[in-house]
Design an enzyme around this catalytic site. Structure first.
Site, PDB file in Angstrom:
ATOM      1  N   SER A  47      -2.535  -7.574  -6.552  1.00 55.41           N
ATOM      2  CA  SER A  47      -1.810  -6.597  -5.549  1.00 55.41           C
ATOM      3  C   SER A  47      -1.000  -5.902  -6.217  1.00 55.41           C
ATOM      4  CB  SER A  47      -1.682  -7.482  -4.660  1.00 55.41           C
ATOM      5  OG  SER A  47      -0.867  -6.687  -3.543  1.00 55.41           O
ATOM      6  N   ALA A  71      -1.261   0.953  -1.382  1.00 53.85           N
ATOM      7  CA  ALA A  71      -0.845  -0.203  -0.988  1.00 53.85           C
ATOM      8  C   ALA A  71      -2.386  -0.824  -1.113  1.00 53.85           C
ATOM      9  CB  ALA A  71      -0.769  -0.681   0.113  1.00 53.85           C
ATOM     10  N   ASP A  72      -2.346  -1.956  -1.507  1.00 55.60           N
ATOM     11  CA  ASP A  72      -3.826  -2.989  -1.730  1.00 55.60           C
ATOM     12  C   ASP A  72      -2.988  -4.394  -1.034  1.00 55.60           C
ATOM     13  OD1 ASP A  72      -6.315  -3.154  -3.181  1.00 55.60           O
ATOM     14  OD2 ASP A  72      -5.141  -5.188  -4.134  1.00 55.60           O
ATOM     15  N   THR A  73      -4.520  -4.518  -0.455  1.00 51.41           N
ATOM     16  CA  THR A  73      -3.722  -6.050   0.409  1.00 51.41           C
ATOM     17  C   THR A  73      -5.026  -7.107  -0.470  1.00 51.41           C
ATOM     18  OG1 THR A  73      -3.316  -4.582   2.251  1.00 51.41           O
ATOM     19  CG2 THR A  73      -4.160  -6.872   2.633  1.00 51.41           C
ATOM     20  N   SER A 108       1.020  -5.308  -1.379  1.00 52.83           N
ATOM     21  CA  SER A 108       1.667  -4.674  -2.616  1.00 52.83           C
ATOM     22  C   SER A 108       1.353  -2.788  -2.373  1.00 52.83           C
ATOM     23  CB  SER A 108       1.613  -4.384  -3.306  1.00 52.83           C
ATOM     24  OG  SER A 108       1.649  -6.462  -4.046  1.00 52.83           O
TER      25      SER A 108
END
Length: 196
Positions: A47, A71-73, A108
């Site tokens: 992430s 962001a990354d999910t 993240s």
């Protein structure tokens, strides 16, 4: 002087969460190809790599002066990553797998300005109700879940599928405010100063 904040995302959910505050920001969609990064077994590292890759692609393509927020999910269940489904059928299979189970959602958040990079993450546990398989296709169609990791949305019909959320609900939507708050402080931006 107002901070220059760039939201590096095309996600309407992330934009909506950031709009809870009066902080001015612009949106730029990153050119980073998420599927180019293979999952190596560590969901947090994965992430983070995706969030940082998105921020770096914005620097490469646009070279903005402000603070870039990306962001990354990811959804994790039994060591497997559930990204955005590639098809209607894949979304249904994801929902079948998660039905009646507890999975983790890791987001993240990366902030990048010039050479300064700060990264943080949040983990939330989500437990699904036992889902009636005959309605899963309707759920996927009704709530257009192909752009959501795990193939579902908490905001749209979430009450039908979600039994319990342990942790940050904003994390499940893709932008954990607590993590964002602490990271922004490292850039002298205090969200308390931007309450509506």
């Amino acid at each position: 002087m107002e901070p220059q904040l760039i939201l590096g995302s095309s996600s309407p959910r992330r934009k909506s969460i950031l709009q809870y505050f009066r902080i001015p920001f612009t949106c730029i969609s990153p050119s980073f190809e998420e599927r180019s990064v293979p999952y190596q077994g560590d969901p947090v590292a994965y992430s983070q790599e995706l969030a940082v890759g998105k921020a770096e692609s914005i620097v490469q393509d646009h070279n903005p002066e402000g603070v870039i927020l990306t962001a990354d999910t990811v959804v994790i269940y039994k060591g497997k990553v559930f990204n955005k489904p590639g098809s209607h059928d894949e979304a249904i299979e994801m929902l079948k797998t998660l039905s009646g189970q507890t999975h983790s959602i890791i987001t993240s958040v990366a902030l990048l300005q010039q050479k300064k990079l700060m990264v943080g993450q949040e983990t939330t546990q989500v437990t699904f109700n036992k889902l009636p398989e005959e309605y899963l296709g309707r759920y996927v169609e009704a709530f257009s879940t192909l752009d959501k990791c795990g193939g579902y949305s908490t905001q749209e019909g979430g009450g039908l599928i979600i039994h319990n959320i342990q942790g940050c609900a904003y994390n499940v939507q893709g932008l954990p405010i607590r993590t964002l708050y602490h990271l922004l402080l490292e850039f002298d931006i205090n969200l308390w100063d931007y309450l509506v």
